[in-house]
Design a protein around this motif. Structure first.
Motif, PDB file in Angstrom:
ATOM      1  N   ASN A 173       0.806  -1.227   0.000  1.00  0.00           N
ATOM      2  CA  ASN A 173       0.000   0.000   0.000  1.00  0.00           C
ATOM      3  C   ASN A 173       0.837   1.274   0.000  1.00  0.00           C
ATOM      4  O   ASN A 173       0.427   2.282  -0.590  1.00  0.00           O
ATOM      5  N   ASP A 174       1.990   1.253   0.648  1.00  0.00           N
ATOM      6  CA  ASP A 174       2.790   2.470   0.785  1.00  0.00           C
ATOM      7  C   ASP A 174       3.907   2.579  -0.248  1.00  0.00           C
ATOM      8  O   ASP A 174       4.233   3.691  -0.690  1.00  0.00           O
ATOM      9  N   ALA A 175       4.503   1.451  -0.615  1.00  0.00           N
ATOM     10  CA  ALA A 175       5.655   1.496  -1.530  1.00  0.00           C
ATOM     11  C   ALA A 175       5.255   1.206  -2.973  1.00  0.00           C
ATOM     12  O   ALA A 175       5.446   2.043  -3.860  1.00  0.00           O
ATOM     13  N   LEU A 176       4.684   0.029  -3.212  1.00  0.00           N
ATOM     14  CA  LEU A 176       4.311  -0.308  -4.589  1.00  0.00           C
ATOM     15  C   LEU A 176       3.262   0.653  -5.153  1.00  0.00           C
ATOM     16  O   LEU A 176       3.321   1.026  -6.331  1.00  0.00           O
ATOM     17  N   MET A 177       2.311   1.055  -4.315  1.00  0.00           N
ATOM     18  CA  MET A 177       1.272   1.966  -4.809  1.00  0.00           C
ATOM     19  C   MET A 177       1.810   3.363  -5.109  1.00  0.00           C
ATOM     20  O   MET A 177       1.150   4.156  -5.774  1.00  0.00           O
TER      21      MET A 177
ATOM     22  N   SER B 282      -0.898  12.040   8.861  1.00  0.00           N
ATOM     23  CA  SER B 282      -0.779  11.748  10.289  1.00  0.00           C
ATOM     24  C   SER B 282       0.067  12.832  10.957  1.00  0.00           C
ATOM     25  O   SER B 282       0.276  13.904  10.382  1.00  0.00           O
ATOM     26  N   ASP B 283       0.562  12.578  12.163  1.00  0.00           N
ATOM     27  CA  ASP B 283       1.385  13.559  12.863  1.00  0.00           C
ATOM     28  C   ASP B 283       2.579  13.953  12.007  1.00  0.00           C
ATOM     29  O   ASP B 283       3.297  13.112  11.473  1.00  0.00           O
ATOM     30  N   MET B 284       2.785  15.248  11.872  1.00  0.00           N
ATOM     31  CA  MET B 284       3.780  15.764  10.933  1.00  0.00           C
ATOM     32  C   MET B 284       5.186  15.789  11.536  1.00  0.00           C
ATOM     33  O   MET B 284       5.377  16.201  12.680  1.00  0.00           O
ATOM     34  N   ASN B 285       6.162  15.327  10.761  1.00  0.00           N
ATOM     35  CA  ASN B 285       7.577  15.477  11.080  1.00  0.00           C
ATOM     36  C   ASN B 285       8.100  16.591  10.172  1.00  0.00           C
ATOM     37  O   ASN B 285       8.342  16.385   8.979  1.00  0.00           O
ATOM     38  N   TYR B 286       8.259  17.782  10.728  1.00  0.00           N
ATOM     39  CA  TYR B 286       8.559  18.948   9.891  1.00  0.00           C
ATOM     40  C   TYR B 286       9.977  18.919   9.336  1.00  0.00           C
ATOM     41  O   TYR B 286      10.249  19.519   8.285  1.00  0.00           O
ATOM     42  N   TRP B 287      10.905  18.235  10.018  1.00  0.00           N
ATOM     43  CA  TRP B 287      12.250  18.104   9.453  1.00  0.00           C
ATOM     44  C   TRP B 287      12.209  17.264   8.184  1.00  0.00           C
ATOM     45  O   TRP B 287      12.823  17.623   7.167  1.00  0.00           O
ATOM     46  N   ALA B 288      11.497  16.150   8.230  1.00  0.00           N
ATOM     47  CA  ALA B 288      11.367  15.302   7.044  1.00  0.00           C
ATOM     48  C   ALA B 288      10.587  16.028   5.957  1.00  0.00           C
ATOM     49  O   ALA B 288      10.912  15.920   4.756  1.00  0.00           O
ATOM     50  N   LEU B 289       9.572  16.793   6.365  1.00  0.00           N
ATOM     51  CA  LEU B 289       8.788  17.552   5.389  1.00  0.00           C
ATOM     52  C   LEU B 289       9.660  18.592   4.697  1.00  0.00           C
ATOM     53  O   LEU B 289       9.557  18.806   3.479  1.00  0.00           O
ATOM     54  N   GLY B 290      10.531  19.239   5.476  1.00  0.00           N
ATOM     55  CA  GLY B 290      11.453  20.202   4.880  1.00  0.00           C
ATOM     56  C   GLY B 290      12.413  19.541   3.909  1.00  0.00           C
ATOM     57  O   GLY B 290      12.704  20.076   2.831  1.00  0.00           O
ATOM     58  N   GLY B 291      12.921  18.340   4.288  1.00  0.00           N
ATOM     59  CA  GLY B 291      13.792  17.606   3.379  1.00  0.00           C
ATOM     60  C   GLY B 291      13.080  17.217   2.104  1.00  0.00           C
ATOM     61  O   GLY B 291      13.657  17.268   1.004  1.00  0.00           O
TER      62      GLY B 291
ATOM     63  N   GLY C 115      11.122   8.408   0.574  1.00  0.00           N
ATOM     64  CA  GLY C 115      11.515   8.144   1.944  1.00  0.00           C
ATOM     65  C   GLY C 115      11.232   9.317   2.862  1.00  0.00           C
ATOM     66  O   GLY C 115      10.748   9.141   3.988  1.00  0.00           O
ATOM     67  N   LEU C 116      11.490  10.527   2.390  1.00  0.00           N
ATOM     68  CA  LEU C 116      11.269  11.721   3.208  1.00  0.00           C
ATOM     69  C   LEU C 116       9.776  11.982   3.415  1.00  0.00           C
ATOM     70  O   LEU C 116       9.344  12.357   4.511  1.00  0.00           O
ATOM     71  N   VAL C 117       8.983  11.784   2.368  1.00  0.00           N
ATOM     72  CA  VAL C 117       7.533  11.962   2.504  1.00  0.00           C
ATOM     73  C   VAL C 117       6.971  10.909   3.450  1.00  0.00           C
ATOM     74  O   VAL C 117       6.101  11.194   4.280  1.00  0.00           O
ATOM     75  N   PHE C 118       7.478   9.689   3.365  1.00  0.00           N
ATOM     76  CA  PHE C 118       7.056   8.616   4.266  1.00  0.00           C
ATOM     77  C   PHE C 118       7.304   9.003   5.723  1.00  0.00           C
ATOM     78  O   PHE C 118       6.454   8.782   6.594  1.00  0.00           O
ATOM     79  N   LEU C 119       8.451   9.601   5.990  1.00  0.00           N
ATOM     80  CA  LEU C 119       8.791  10.000   7.360  1.00  0.00           C
ATOM     81  C   LEU C 119       8.047  11.255   7.799  1.00  0.00           C
ATOM     82  O   LEU C 119       7.912  11.506   9.001  1.00  0.00           O
ATOM     83  N   SER C 120       7.561  12.040   6.842  1.00  0.00           N
ATOM     84  CA  SER C 120       6.973  13.337   7.187  1.00  0.00           C
ATOM     85  C   SER C 120       5.590  13.227   7.820  1.00  0.00           C
ATOM     86  O   SER C 120       5.138  14.144   8.498  1.00  0.00           O
ATOM     87  N   GLY C 121       4.876  12.128   7.554  1.00  0.00           N
ATOM     88  CA  GLY C 121       3.505  12.004   8.050  1.00  0.00           C
ATOM     89  C   GLY C 121       2.480  12.130   6.938  1.00  0.00           C
ATOM     90  O   GLY C 121       1.327  11.724   7.100  1.00  0.00           O
ATOM     91  N   ILE C 122       2.865  12.706   5.794  1.00  0.00           N
ATOM     92  CA  ILE C 122       2.007  12.695   4.611  1.00  0.00           C
ATOM     93  C   ILE C 122       2.129  11.314   3.984  1.00  0.00           C
ATOM     94  O   ILE C 122       3.202  10.716   3.997  1.00  0.00           O
ATOM     95  N   HIS C 123       1.035  10.795   3.436  1.00  0.00           N
ATOM     96  CA  HIS C 123       1.112   9.435   2.908  1.00  0.00           C
ATOM     97  C   HIS C 123       2.153   9.351   1.807  1.00  0.00           C
ATOM     98  O   HIS C 123       2.222  10.193   0.905  1.00  0.00           O
ATOM     99  N   ALA C 124       2.977   8.322   1.870  1.00  0.00           N
ATOM    100  CA  ALA C 124       4.160   8.225   1.008  1.00  0.00           C
ATOM    101  C   ALA C 124       3.826   8.186  -0.475  1.00  0.00           C
ATOM    102  O   ALA C 124       4.647   8.572  -1.317  1.00  0.00           O
ATOM    103  N   THR C 125       2.623   7.721  -0.835  1.00  0.00           N
ATOM    104  CA  THR C 125       2.277   7.634  -2.251  1.00  0.00           C
ATOM    105  C   THR C 125       2.209   9.002  -2.924  1.00  0.00           C
ATOM    106  O   THR C 125       2.338   9.099  -4.141  1.00  0.00           O
ATOM    107  N   ILE C 126       2.013  10.054  -2.129  1.00  0.00           N
ATOM    108  CA  ILE C 126       1.978  11.411  -2.700  1.00  0.00           C
ATOM    109  C   ILE C 126       3.308  11.733  -3.361  1.00  0.00           C
ATOM    110  O   ILE C 126       3.382  12.532  -4.300  1.00  0.00           O
ATOM    111  N   ALA C 127       4.393  11.108  -2.896  1.00  0.00           N
ATOM    112  CA  ALA C 127       5.706  11.335  -3.508  1.00  0.00           C
ATOM    113  C   ALA C 127       5.691  10.944  -4.974  1.00  0.00           C
ATOM    114  O   ALA C 127       6.372  11.573  -5.807  1.00  0.00           O
TER     115      ALA C 127
END
Length: 400
Positions: free
Chosen positions: A68-72, A181-190, A221-233
């Motif tokens: 759901n998170d990687a292949l999609m 989900s809960d935002m990681n702003y450092w990852a979001l900035g990256g 990877g950074l979007v995955f850590l940020s809290g936004i669903h990784a598929t948006i990447a």
């Protein structure tokens, strides 16, 4: 994100769109088989093995989460490429082409959400699934449409594809805005740095795909850590892939573009491997405890009626209002009853609806209610849409 309108490029774009329609039709047929197989497996002696395998831990995530998170993310990358191509130099490249499918897509998202909300307004947790019935599964819908045969004009197939592409864009925006989900702003900035670097590469004229894909993996990877669903990447990466048509080599003088090359490479594995795998991993719902009472659960009713009735009312209503207001015309050679059939097919919300359902609810019991609603609503819409198109004519019926 530059663009060329040379005739040879237009020919490539049109042939790509035809290949897209053909591949989505075949993929839709496969998806029907896979969905049925998942339901049968989830209600067979193999059910325990099926669910245990999906929850098998592989590194930091379960097998189902990897799907759901990687292949999609590759599915969303292809969706993003299709959206960009159609908006910049395809079926949605002018406002006159966007008005009718755009209005239909908006109507087909608003009305189902309102119907779902009406059934679940007293339950905050259940209300979080309002976006589940707003999606249309283009592969499934085109697969059913193909069963109606040549009596359905190509213009309606193009209209349905354009509507579903706009619908996908709306789903991407909803996922990004409402299901983080809960935002990681450092990852979001990256992630922002990676995204703007990709844009800079596009502006600098980088046409090799490898640098985009390498940086795109880091973006995931950074979007995955940020809290936004990784598929948006996947969508963000797609927006930066160049569509500029460049001349090929002397031995292969056809116009090519990085976007077309990547889209062509992804179509088969996404349509015939990733999406069916996602469908098999997520469509399985146990029917052992399904009763009349469970069918009347607010989540099940909201999703089922949102798809079967909401999509019909929203899409057809928007088309009627837009046409009668003089802003657009029906697709060429199409009749009112055929447009009714297309509006019904829009209620097939399988892939994206299942995806949003996984994001909306953490409780497996509520997820199962949503899945049941998706299966019922999509089945009713598919059968009704097929019957209307199968027995309607492009020359008869009350015009819209």
């Amino acid at each position: 994100m530059s663009l060329s309108h040379r005739p040879i490029g237009q020919g490539l774009i049109h042939s790509t769109f035809r290949r897209f329609l053909d591949s989505e039709t075949s993929a839709g047929m496969l998806l029907m088989i896979v969905a049925l197989l998942a339901i049968v497996t989830a209600n067979s002696p193999l059910a325990s093995v099926y669910f245990a395998t999906l929850h098998l831990s592989i590194g930091p995530m379960s097998l189902q989460h990897w799907i759901n998170d990687a292949l999609m993310a590759l599915f969303f990358l292809l969706v993003g490429l299709e959206i960009k191509r159609e908006v910049l130099d395809g079926q949605l490249s002018s406002w006159s082409r966007r008005i009718l499918p755009g209005a239909a897509a908006v109507g087909g998202m608003v009305v189902p959400a309102l119907i779902y909300g009406a059934f679940n307004q007293g339950d905050f947790t259940a209300a979080h699934g309002w976006a589940i019935p707003t999606a249309t599964d283009i592969a499934f819908a085109l697969g059913v449409l193909s069963l109606a045969g040549p009596r359905v004009p190509v213009t309606l197939k193009v209209f349905l594809a354009a509507l579903a592409i706009i619908d996908d864009l709306g789903a991407v925006v909803i996922i990004a805005l409402f299901y983080a989900s809960d935002m990681n702003y450092w990852a979001l900035g990256g992630a922002a740095v990676a995204f703007f670097t990709l844009i800079a590469m596009n502006r600098a004229g980088v046409s090799r795909l490898a640098p985009y894909l390498v940086l795109g993996a880091a973006l995931w990877g950074l979007v995955f850590l940020s809290g936004i669903h990784a598929t948006i990447a996947g969508v963000l990466l797609a927006l930066t892939i160049p569509l500029k048509l460049t001349r090929g080599t002397p031995g292969a003088p056809h116009a090519v573009s990085p976007l077309h090359r990547l889209e062509h490479s992804l179509q088969v594995p996404v349509a015939f491997l990733i999406v069916p795998l996602f469908g098999f991993a997520n469509a399985g719902v146990s029917l052992v405890d399904v009763t009349l009472d469970s069918l009347s659960e607010p989540v099940t009713l909201g999703v089922g009626l949102g798809l079967a009735a909401g999509k019909l009312i929203g899409v057809l209503g928007a088309v009627v209002l837009t046409v009668r207001a003089g802003f657009a015309k029906l697709p060429g050679a199409a009749s009112g009853p055929q447009m009714l059939g297309i509006a019904l097919l829009c209620g097939i919300g399988f892939t994206m609806s299942l995806f949003v359902g996984q994001l909306a609810f953490e409780d497996p019991a509520i997820q199962d209610r949503a899945k049941l609603g998706i299966l019922i609503g999509s089945s009713v819409s598919g059968v009704a849409g097929y019957l209307v198109l199968r027995f309607s004519s492009r020359r008869t019926g009350i015009p819209i």
